[in-house]
Design a protein around this motif. Structure first.
Motif: not given
Length: 251
Positions: A227-235
């Motif tokens: 919960l509340k984790d932020v995930v960023s994936v290039r592209g």
């Protein structure tokens, strides 16, 4: 609620942060005064909320320079206290550079700031309208940044303090809610569901260092997010876990 009771609900690697927040909470409680944190990400604010709610005599409030800021400083304070925005000691800075002849990107701004040897938790959100760039930082680190940040990549820059009334209108949030039913919260499984990828492709994104989790590089495809984790994936973009009762994702 004891620290051990709280820790068992979170990841083992989050134990030091729990101790940090509990120490601040005890100072606010025993010294009966407000205490300010560094910039926290949404997951850390969620943990903080869990801890502070166990103290009847304490409240908290978060502020990052504007509504819906992701990185915020949080003030923990006794019930009698009424916080003001100035209590959060957040400074707004603007990067001056030859806009007509140069282009800079978010990753370059953050990378150049980190290249100064400062901690990530002294920097808030970095915002842009496409040309102008601004960032929020802790008041105590502003002078150091303004004196030492003179290049982003090969571009000569300077940093100016600006009033909050001069904050740029950054690009609007175009996020949407995505509802997923998952067999597990492993990062490769979640990436597969959110971005409609095969598990193999999702694992490759992680192994090729294209995935960041709460602003840190993630290299374990079996890592479980929460919960509340932020995930960023290039592209591909990024998402935040906003609820675990469906499961709901914000992309």
């Amino acid at each position: 609620m004891s620290n051990n009771d709280i820790i068992q609900h979170f990841r083992k690697e989050e134990a030091p942060f729990i101790d940090y927040i509990d120490d601040i909470a005890q100072k606010a409680s025993t010294q009966y005064r407000p205490v300010l944190t560094n910039f926290l990400n949404p997951r850390q604010v969620y943990i903080l909320e869990t801890i502070i709610n166990s103290y009847d005599e304490l409240k908290f409030q978060s502020y990052g320079g504007f509504d819906d800021a992701e990185m915020t400083r949080t003030l923990i304070y006794p019930n009698y206290y009424e916080p003001d925005n100035s209590d959060f000691e957040v400074v707004l800075c603007e990067i001056k550079y030859p806009e007509k002849f140069s282009t800079i990107h978010h990753s370059q701004v953050l990378g150049s700031l980190m290249g100064l040897g400062i901690n990530r938790n002294t920097i808030g959100d970095i915002i842009s309208d496409g040309d102008r760039w601004q960032f929020f930082c802790s008041k105590e680190i502003y002078n150091y940044i303004s004196l030492n940040l003179n290049k982003i990549g090969k571009i000569n820059v300077s940093v100016d303090y600006v009033n909050f009334s001069s904050k740029i209108k950054h690009k609007l949030d175009n996020s949407q809610n995505v509802f997923c039913i998952l067999t597990s919260l492993r990062i490769d499984n979640v990436l597969s569901s959110v971005f409609h990828l095969s598990r193999k492709d999702s694992k490759n994104l992680v192994s090729h260092n294209l995935v960041h989790f709460n602003w840190q590089l993630l290299d374990k495809p079996d890592f479980e997010i929460s919960l509340k984790d932020v995930v960023s994936v290039r592209g591909y973009g990024r998402f935040k876990i906003v609820s675990l009762d469906g499961i709901t994702k914000k992309r």
